[in-house]
Design a protein around this motif. Structure first.
Motif, PDB file in Angstrom:
ATOM      1  N   GLY A  24       0.816  -1.206   0.000  1.00  0.00           N
ATOM      2  CA  GLY A  24       0.000   0.000   0.000  1.00  0.00           C
ATOM      3  C   GLY A  24       0.848   1.253   0.000  1.00  0.00           C
ATOM      4  N   TRP A  25       0.286   2.314   0.566  1.00  0.00           N
ATOM      5  CA  TRP A  25       0.963   3.611   0.537  1.00  0.00           C
ATOM      6  C   TRP A  25       2.260   3.594   1.323  1.00  0.00           C
ATOM      7  CZ3 TRP A  25       1.869   5.995   5.182  1.00  0.00           C
ATOM      8  CH2 TRP A  25       1.135   5.515   6.269  1.00  0.00           C
ATOM      9  N   ALA A  28       5.200   2.964  -0.895  1.00  0.00           N
ATOM     10  CA  ALA A  28       5.489   4.098  -1.781  1.00  0.00           C
ATOM     11  C   ALA A  28       6.168   5.219  -1.013  1.00  0.00           C
ATOM     12  CB  ALA A  28       4.206   4.590  -2.431  1.00  0.00           C
ATOM     13  N   VAL A  29       5.645   5.510   0.173  1.00  0.00           N
ATOM     14  CA  VAL A  29       6.234   6.581   0.986  1.00  0.00           C
ATOM     15  C   VAL A  29       7.647   6.197   1.423  1.00  0.00           C
ATOM     16  CG1 VAL A  29       6.051   7.809   3.177  1.00  0.00           C
ATOM     17  CG2 VAL A  29       4.041   7.509   1.751  1.00  0.00           C
ATOM     18  N   TYR A  30       7.818   4.926   1.774  1.00  0.00           N
ATOM     19  CA  TYR A  30       9.138   4.479   2.196  1.00  0.00           C
ATOM     20  C   TYR A  30      10.148   4.616   1.060  1.00  0.00           C
ATOM     21  CZ  TYR A  30      12.945   1.237   2.907  1.00  0.00           C
ATOM     22  OH  TYR A  30      14.190   0.681   2.984  1.00  0.00           O
ATOM     23  N   LEU A  31       9.736   4.219  -0.141  1.00  0.00           N
ATOM     24  CA  LEU A  31      10.645   4.335  -1.288  1.00  0.00           C
ATOM     25  C   LEU A  31      10.967   5.796  -1.566  1.00  0.00           C
ATOM     26  CD1 LEU A  31       9.206   1.673  -3.743  1.00  0.00           C
ATOM     27  CD2 LEU A  31      11.234   1.506  -2.309  1.00  0.00           C
ATOM     28  N   PHE A  32       9.964   6.651  -1.392  1.00  0.00           N
ATOM     29  CA  PHE A  32      10.187   8.086  -1.602  1.00  0.00           C
ATOM     30  C   PHE A  32      11.197   8.609  -0.590  1.00  0.00           C
ATOM     31  CE2 PHE A  32       9.072  12.349  -0.154  1.00  0.00           C
ATOM     32  CZ  PHE A  32       9.283  13.068  -1.310  1.00  0.00           C
ATOM     33  N   LEU A  33      10.970   8.317   0.687  1.00  0.00           N
ATOM     34  CA  LEU A  33      11.877   8.829   1.719  1.00  0.00           C
ATOM     35  C   LEU A  33      13.268   8.220   1.556  1.00  0.00           C
ATOM     36  CD1 LEU A  33       9.413   8.833   4.728  1.00  0.00           C
ATOM     37  CD2 LEU A  33      10.431  10.823   3.640  1.00  0.00           C
ATOM     38  N   GLY A  34      13.318   6.936   1.188  1.00  0.00           N
ATOM     39  CA  GLY A  34      14.607   6.302   0.937  1.00  0.00           C
ATOM     40  C   GLY A  34      15.366   7.021  -0.169  1.00  0.00           C
ATOM     41  N   GLY A  35      14.652   7.347  -1.256  1.00  0.00           N
ATOM     42  CA  GLY A  35      15.271   8.077  -2.359  1.00  0.00           C
ATOM     43  C   GLY A  35      15.745   9.444  -1.928  1.00  0.00           C
ATOM     44  N   LEU A  36      14.915  10.130  -1.148  1.00  0.00           N
ATOM     45  CA  LEU A  36      15.282  11.462  -0.655  1.00  0.00           C
ATOM     46  C   LEU A  36      16.561  11.381   0.177  1.00  0.00           C
ATOM     47  CD1 LEU A  36      14.651  14.473   0.071  1.00  0.00           C
ATOM     48  CD2 LEU A  36      13.301  13.607   1.961  1.00  0.00           C
ATOM     49  N   VAL A  37      16.608  10.422   1.102  1.00  0.00           N
ATOM     50  CA  VAL A  37      17.786  10.286   1.968  1.00  0.00           C
ATOM     51  C   VAL A  37      19.018   9.966   1.124  1.00  0.00           C
ATOM     52  CG1 VAL A  37      18.811   8.938   3.809  1.00  0.00           C
ATOM     53  CG2 VAL A  37      16.419   9.612   3.950  1.00  0.00           C
ATOM     54  N   THR A  79       7.448   3.898   8.439  1.00  0.00           N
ATOM     55  CA  THR A  79       6.399   3.456   7.514  1.00  0.00           C
ATOM     56  C   THR A  79       6.641   2.008   7.098  1.00  0.00           C
ATOM     57  OG1 THR A  79       7.598   4.331   5.627  1.00  0.00           O
ATOM     58  CG2 THR A  79       5.904   5.730   6.566  1.00  0.00           C
ATOM     59  N   LEU A  80       7.920   1.643   6.963  1.00  0.00           N
ATOM     60  CA  LEU A  80       8.233   0.257   6.619  1.00  0.00           C
ATOM     61  C   LEU A  80       7.794  -0.665   7.746  1.00  0.00           C
ATOM     62  CD1 LEU A  80       9.596  -1.206   4.299  1.00  0.00           C
ATOM     63  CD2 LEU A  80      11.702  -1.160   5.584  1.00  0.00           C
ATOM     64  N   PHE A  81       8.045  -0.191   8.959  1.00  0.00           N
ATOM     65  CA  PHE A  81       7.662  -0.939  10.155  1.00  0.00           C
ATOM     66  C   PHE A  81       6.142  -1.123  10.185  1.00  0.00           C
ATOM     67  CE2 PHE A  81       6.504  -0.661  14.724  1.00  0.00           C
ATOM     68  CZ  PHE A  81       7.040  -1.866  15.137  1.00  0.00           C
ATOM     69  N   LEU A  82       5.411  -0.051   9.785  1.00  0.00           N
ATOM     70  CA  LEU A  82       3.942  -0.128   9.747  1.00  0.00           C
ATOM     71  C   LEU A  82       3.476  -1.196   8.777  1.00  0.00           C
ATOM     72  CD1 LEU A  82       2.663   3.562   9.722  1.00  0.00           C
ATOM     73  CD2 LEU A  82       2.624   1.932  11.591  1.00  0.00           C
ATOM     74  N   ASP A  83       4.279  -1.430   7.743  1.00  0.00           N
ATOM     75  CA  ASP A  83       3.873  -2.368   6.698  1.00  0.00           C
ATOM     76  C   ASP A  83       4.142  -3.821   7.109  1.00  0.00           C
ATOM     77  OD1 ASP A  83       2.848  -2.653   3.975  1.00  0.00           O
ATOM     78  OD2 ASP A  83       4.800  -3.584   3.617  1.00  0.00           O
ATOM     79  N   SER A  85       3.922  -7.304   8.895  1.00  0.00           N
ATOM     80  CA  SER A  85       2.799  -8.027   9.495  1.00  0.00           C
ATOM     81  C   SER A  85       3.121  -8.390  10.944  1.00  0.00           C
ATOM     82  CB  SER A  85       2.511  -9.308   8.729  1.00  0.00           C
ATOM     83  OG  SER A  85       2.454  -9.038   7.365  1.00  0.00           O
ATOM     84  N   HIS A  86       4.384  -8.750  11.178  1.00  0.00           N
ATOM     85  CA  HIS A  86       4.765  -9.149  12.536  1.00  0.00           C
ATOM     86  C   HIS A  86       5.738  -8.104  13.054  1.00  0.00           C
ATOM     87  CE1 HIS A  86       2.778 -12.962  11.905  1.00  0.00           C
ATOM     88  NE2 HIS A  86       3.362 -13.010  10.718  1.00  0.00           N
ATOM     89  N   LYS A  87       5.158  -7.067  13.645  1.00  0.00           N
ATOM     90  CA  LYS A  87       5.983  -5.907  13.991  1.00  0.00           C
ATOM     91  C   LYS A  87       7.046  -6.239  15.038  1.00  0.00           C
ATOM     92  CE  LYS A  87       2.728  -2.392  12.596  1.00  0.00           C
ATOM     93  NZ  LYS A  87       2.124  -3.290  11.629  1.00  0.00           N
ATOM     94  N   LEU A  88       6.744  -7.173  15.935  1.00  0.00           N
ATOM     95  CA  LEU A  88       7.675  -7.461  17.009  1.00  0.00           C
ATOM     96  C   LEU A  88       8.881  -8.270  16.541  1.00  0.00           C
ATOM     97  CD1 LEU A  88       5.251  -8.139  19.980  1.00  0.00           C
ATOM     98  CD2 LEU A  88       6.697  -6.148  19.550  1.00  0.00           C
ATOM     99  N   HIS A  89       8.795  -8.789  15.332  1.00  0.00           N
ATOM    100  CA  HIS A  89       9.904  -9.618  14.857  1.00  0.00           C
ATOM    101  C   HIS A  89      10.925  -8.828  14.046  1.00  0.00           C
ATOM    102  CE1 HIS A  89       7.488 -13.616  15.212  1.00  0.00           C
ATOM    103  NE2 HIS A  89       7.567 -12.925  16.343  1.00  0.00           N
ATOM    104  N   VAL A  90      10.813  -7.483  14.118  1.00  0.00           N
ATOM    105  CA  VAL A  90      11.648  -6.669  13.251  1.00  0.00           C
ATOM    106  C   VAL A  90      13.136  -6.920  13.502  1.00  0.00           C
ATOM    107  CG1 VAL A  90      11.635  -4.672  14.788  1.00  0.00           C
ATOM    108  CG2 VAL A  90      11.956  -4.349  12.343  1.00  0.00           C
ATOM    109  N   TRP A  91      13.512  -7.224  14.745  1.00  0.00           N
ATOM    110  CA  TRP A  91      14.928  -7.407  15.069  1.00  0.00           C
ATOM    111  C   TRP A  91      15.529  -8.595  14.335  1.00  0.00           C
ATOM    112  CZ3 TRP A  91      15.934 -12.112  17.396  1.00  0.00           C
ATOM    113  CH2 TRP A  91      14.803 -12.783  17.913  1.00  0.00           C
ATOM    114  N   ARG A  92      14.672  -9.527  13.888  1.00  0.00           N
ATOM    115  CA  ARG A  92      15.205 -10.730  13.233  1.00  0.00           C
ATOM    116  C   ARG A  92      15.899 -10.411  11.914  1.00  0.00           C
ATOM    117  NH1 ARG A  92      11.851 -16.069  14.434  1.00  0.00           N
ATOM    118  NH2 ARG A  92      11.460 -15.672  16.631  1.00  0.00           N
ATOM    119  N   LEU A  93      15.526  -9.253  11.342  1.00  0.00           N
ATOM    120  CA  LEU A  93      16.179  -8.859  10.101  1.00  0.00           C
ATOM    121  C   LEU A  93      17.680  -8.770  10.280  1.00  0.00           C
ATOM    122  CD1 LEU A  93      13.838  -6.066   8.733  1.00  0.00           C
ATOM    123  CD2 LEU A  93      14.458  -8.171   7.577  1.00  0.00           C
ATOM    124  N   TYR A  94      18.088  -8.477  11.497  1.00  0.00           N
ATOM    125  CA  TYR A  94      19.505  -8.246  11.722  1.00  0.00           C
ATOM    126  C   TYR A  94      20.214  -9.447  12.325  1.00  0.00           C
ATOM    127  CZ  TYR A  94      18.432  -3.582  10.412  1.00  0.00           C
ATOM    128  OH  TYR A  94      18.027  -2.496   9.686  1.00  0.00           O
TER     129      TYR A  94
END
Lengths: 351, 426, 176
Positions: A24-25, A28-37, A79-83, A85-94
């Motif tokens: 969803g949005w 798109a917003v994340y890609l926009f902010l990523g590009g801006l940064v 916004t990526l975090f909002l997207d 599904s399992h918000k508490l598992h975000v640390w597993r990415l690392y």
């Protein structure tokens, strides 16, 4: 042929198969902010290396840019975090690194962005926002430490550039690796998003510069608001010389971006029928109007005209091209994210 | 190449929006160039100080009018494909007066307020906000005044058709009128506005100097004269009829419309078609399908019919109706249809429908409702069919049919009378 | 930041700008088979906003329902909405080129800015109601219909000037 057709029709109903439209949005917003940064980092890095300052200056590219970048990045991560599904598992990415997964690359690149941006911002922060430096004297110490060592300045500049380029390309590659989406299945998306990010960043910096510069033509209440804001943070005047440079750079970025977009469309229309079908979403299909009016017209052509006239000194520098570029960049990502999810391999069988 | 490009399918809906954006840029550009982004410039029109509004508007009107006339006359543009906003006389008079008052109070009209807002004028931005509020006010009141907003409907009608005058003559008259208005405008500006006459103006003292405005005025006048002499701009003077296509349509029945469809259209209050009764005035007066227009064969002419709408012909004689169809086709009318079975078909299938063996009760119930709506009655047996056929229109059914009760919205079965899709075309 | 002269440039000759406007209108006829407009876009936007805020209310209202359609496509994907978007951009570009961009309240000499804004709002409300009655505004009816010799448009145009001149006397303090 009949059973296939039936399958396609039913799977195209989002109620039957809701997972088809999963992004969803937020994306798109994340890609926009990523590009801006990414753009802000590259510009900050280039500028830092170009001037190699031994003294502190109030620089829009190297101080305000990184501050905006840090804010934008944090928003983008949110916004990526909002997207997720399992918000508490975000640390597993690392906890892992998958060399073939762009997602994995991305999460590690994002981890490098913070220190690079902070280091770049720190070099000139005391001059740009003296109030902050007075409150936290340690900032001045760090700043002095960096500026006393030229190799460190160059290293910070280089690391900003490299991480910025990686981040910018990654935002495009992220979409490009989805083999099931023919519209995204193009190597051009990486450079396209990088250039778009650069143009957004240059426009943002140019806009900040214009807001920051006193202007007789501006209505009194707006000027009052802006001047109280700068008084509040006791900012010093930024370097207005860089304004035309930014406008000129932005024009080049926009031109290349337009060329890449055309290549992207040509590439798709001369490819397999599936890709042609995907490109037709933007050439007559449901996203045509938004793409040509908002992305090409208002996002590229009009700011190009306005900035050229500004550079030729025909008209005053205004906020308008910056706003157009930023909205155009946002529109580009929205269109590609939504149209991409509608492009489909099975589409071709349906004909 | 045929124009309008969009009507001939040169590009689709999505591309048309891109075209809209580009045309809009041109529109906004010239409005701003004319000084219409600043309210005192516009309001001055009503105090005779500065006649800018009149000059710009009428120049634009006669430019587009003569241009469109000439392009249609040479056959490039099909004028019948250009959308006309339908005329609703009284609502448009009221709307016009309100618009004039709003113009003086607010200082803008919708188009110019957009330009004003885009160039940073605060009063323009506030005016735009007022327009949104105006839509909300109107929308709340709208359901209670449907009768008023749809009254005095005249369909898509041009002045040429209203007055039965040649199109070209009207074009010429409007050009003359506009040029006359310009002369008066220059004079009033001098008198009330205290404006110095523009040395580059077209009425300046040196009569033989060529200025752009003089060239423009002369060009428009010349175009007006051409229009006066060149005849009808509608296609059809040299129409070519595809006989194969005509035969095919006649053979497959693609050029006929079922009476039940017409009944549905009437119930739905659609206004995109014209129903033409070709019988003599006497028969028409005795009974005619509601909403039909009486045009006996003898007075059938191209001027009396709208070119932008579907035309459905009926008569008591199907040969006559077919001849009329052919006549109109040769005049360049695009969408002409025959009512299947003529007035007799209407009588048998709509007014007095018969329950056929295979028909289920619900479908027949619906037919019965429609029949009652038009003042007829359903028939259960086929026995009475022959009786009705034997004595067709005049004596027996006439009492009920002659003065059909226009009922309140028919119940259930029929789609409740939808009001005309009343959308601004422009 | 700038060296050259940035004072506002004079407006174009009204006849020539009218000619330009006429060509734009003509191109709309030739390309699209329809004329210009403005007010309809505001109805589409209002209908969309109302549908977002109060969906039930909007779909039950006959006017909004007309503009909302069957719900398969956003009412914002509409010819007039995109045209008005272009008007905003075109007006901005023209003003930028002539250095006429200005953040200001335009008004007559004898009225305060506050009252001017109130009258602008009221005028906008009245104008829009009139445009909805008439199925168009000065662009959609007077300009477009005028060029097409549309019967209703000419009646409408005469009424606009009639109403304007009749009301002008009572509101002279606003402008003179």
């Amino acid at each position: 042929m009949m059973p296939l057709t039936e399958l396609t029709v039913s799977r195209h109903n989002p109620l039957v198969d809701p997972s088809l439209h999963i992004w969803g949005w937020q994306i798109a917003v994340y890609l926009f902010l990523g590009g801006l940064v990414a753009g802000l980092m590259i510009i900050a890095g280039v500028r830092l290396i170009a001037i190699r300052p031994s003294q502190r200056e109030a620089l829009v590219c190297c101080t305000i840019g990184p501050i905006v970048g840090l804010t934008g990045l944090s928003l983008g991560m949110f916004t990526l975090f909002l997207d997720l599904s399992h918000k508490l598992h975000v640390w597993r990415l690392y906890t892992t690194f998958q060399i073939t997964s762009p997602m994995s690359w991305g999460s590690w690149i994002l981890l490098l962005v913070y220190p690079a941006l902070v280091a770049n911002g720190l070099a000139h922060l005391p001059e740009a926002i003296p109030a902050l430096a007075r409150r936290f004297p340690v900032i001045v110490t760090w700043s002095d430490f960096i500026l006393a060592r030229e190799w460190l300045v160059v290293a910070i500049g280089l690391s900003n550039m490299l991480v910025g380029i990686a981040l910018g390309i990654y935002t495009g590659i992220l979409l490009g690796t989805f083999g099931a989406r023919p519209l995204w299945n193009s190597a051009i998306l990486g450079p396209l998003f990088l250039l778009s990010g650069l143009s957004i960043a240059a426009a943002t910096l140019h806009g900040i510069l214009i807001i920051h510069t006193p202007d007789d033509e501006r209505p009194t209440f707006a000027d009052f608001l802006l001047s109280s804001l700068t008084k509040l943070i006791e900012a010093h005047p930024l370097d207005p010389k860089v304004g035309p440079v930014l406008a000129g750079a932005d024009n080049s970025f926009l031109t290349i971006e337009a060329a890449l977009l055309i290549l992207f469309l040509i590439g798709n229309t001369t490819s397999t029928s599936v890709h042609q079908q995907a490109a037709s979403l933007l050439l007559g299909g449901p996203y045509t109007a938004i793409f040509w009016v908002f992305v090409i017209g208002m996002g590229i052509v009009i700011p190009l005209i306005l900035q050229s006239l500004e550079l030729a000194n025909r008209i005053r520098h205004t906020l308008a091209p910056s706003i157009f570029v930023i909205l155009g960049g946002l529109a580009l990502r929205f269109v590609l994210v939504y149209a991409g999810q509608q492009s489909h391999w099975l589409e071709a069988l349906n004909r | 190449m045929n124009a309008p490009f969009y009507s001939f399918g040169l590009f689709g809906d999505q591309a048309s929006l891109v075209v809209a954006f580009i045309i809009g840029i041109g529109f906004g550009f010239f409005l701003e160039r004319a000084g219409f982004g600043v309210s005192p410039n516009l309001a001055a029109q009503f105090y005779l100080r500065d006649m800018r509004v009149l000059k710009v508007m009428f120049t634009a009107i006669i430019t587009a009018m003569t241009g469109l006339y000439l392009l249609s006359r040479i056959g490039f543009v099909d004028l019948s494909q250009v959308y006309l906003v339908p005329t609703f006389l009284v609502p448009q008079i009221v709307g016009g007066l309100l618009l004039g008052i709003g113009f003086v109070i607010g200082g803008y009209c919708p188009g110019t307020s957009c330009v004003s807002a885009a160039t940073g004028r605060v009063d323009g931005i506030v005016y735009v906000a007022g327009m949104f509020a105006g839509v909300m006010v109107y929308a709340e009141a709208y359901p209670h005044m449907l009768g008023f907003v749809h009254m005095t409907s005249m369909g898509q009608i041009t002045l040429a058709r209203l007055w039965d005058l040649p199109y070209g003559l009207l074009v010429f008259a409007v050009v003359l009128m506009a040029l006359g208005a310009f002369v008066v405008a220059e004079w009033t500006e001098k008198k009330f506005g205290g404006m110095e006459p523009d040395p580059k103006g077209w009425l300046s003292v040196r009569p033989w100097r060529v200025t752009p405005v003089r060239v423009l005025v002369l060009g428009l006048l010349a175009a007006g004269f051409v229009a006066l002499a060149a005849g009808s701009p509608y296609r059809g003077n040299h129409v070519t009829i595809d006989t194969k296509d005509l035969a095919l349509r006649a053979g497959t029945g693609a050029d006929t419309i079922q009476p039940t469809d017409i009944a549905d259209w009437i119930v739905q209050d659609r206004n995109d078609y014209t129903l033409v009764d070709l019988r003599a005035a006497k028969d028409f007066d005795a009974y005619h399908i509601p909403g039909a227009q009486n045009l006996p064969m003898t007075s059938l002419s191209a001027n009396s019919l709208a070119r932008n709408q579907k035309i459905v012909l009926y008569s008591s004689d199907s040969t006559q109706a077919a001849k009329a169809l052919f006549l109109l086709e040769t005049q360049g009318f695009k969408s002409v249809y025959l009512l299947n079975g003529g007035i007799q078909g209407w009588h048998d299938t709509v007014l007095f429908p018969v329950k056929s063996p295979g028909m289920d009760a619900a479908a027949f119930e619906k037919l019965a409702l429609v029949a009652k709506y038009f003042g007829g009655a359903p028939r259960e047996t086929s026995a009475s069919t022959s009786a009705a056929l034997a004595a067709p229109m005049a004596p027996t059914p006439a009492p009920t049919v002659a003065a059909p009760v226009m009922p309140a919205a028919p119940a259930g079965g029929i789609p409740a009378a939808q009001h005309k899709k009343k959308r601004e075309g422009c | 930041m700038n060296s050259s002269d940035h004072s506002p440039k004079p407006y174009w000759n009204p006849y020539l700008s009218g000619f330009g406007l006429g060509l734009v209108l003509l191109s709309a006829f030739v390309i699209m088979g329809r004329g210009l407009g403005a007010s309809g876009a505001f109805t589409s936007v209002t209908a969309t906003v109302m549908h977002a805020i109060a969906p039930a209310h909007a779909t039950n209202n006959a006017l909004y329902a007309n503009y909302l359609g069957d719900g398969t496509q956003s009412p914002l994907l509409d010819w007039l909405v995109f045209e008005v978007l272009g008007v905003l951009v075109g007006g901005f570009l023209s003003a930028a080129l002539a250095n006429r961009l200005k953040f200001a309240v335009e008004k007559g000499p004898r009225i305060s800015s506050g009252s001017r804004l109130i009258f602008a709002f009221v005028g906008g409300v009245i104008m829009m109601i009139g445009a909805l009655f008439a199925l168009g505004c000065t662009s959609g009816q007077a300009l477009t219909g005028g060029a097409l010799l549309n019967a209703g448009s000419w009646v409408f145009m005469m009424c606009v000037f009639g109403g304007g001149y009749a009301a002008a006397y009572f509101f002279r303090k606003l402008w003179l």
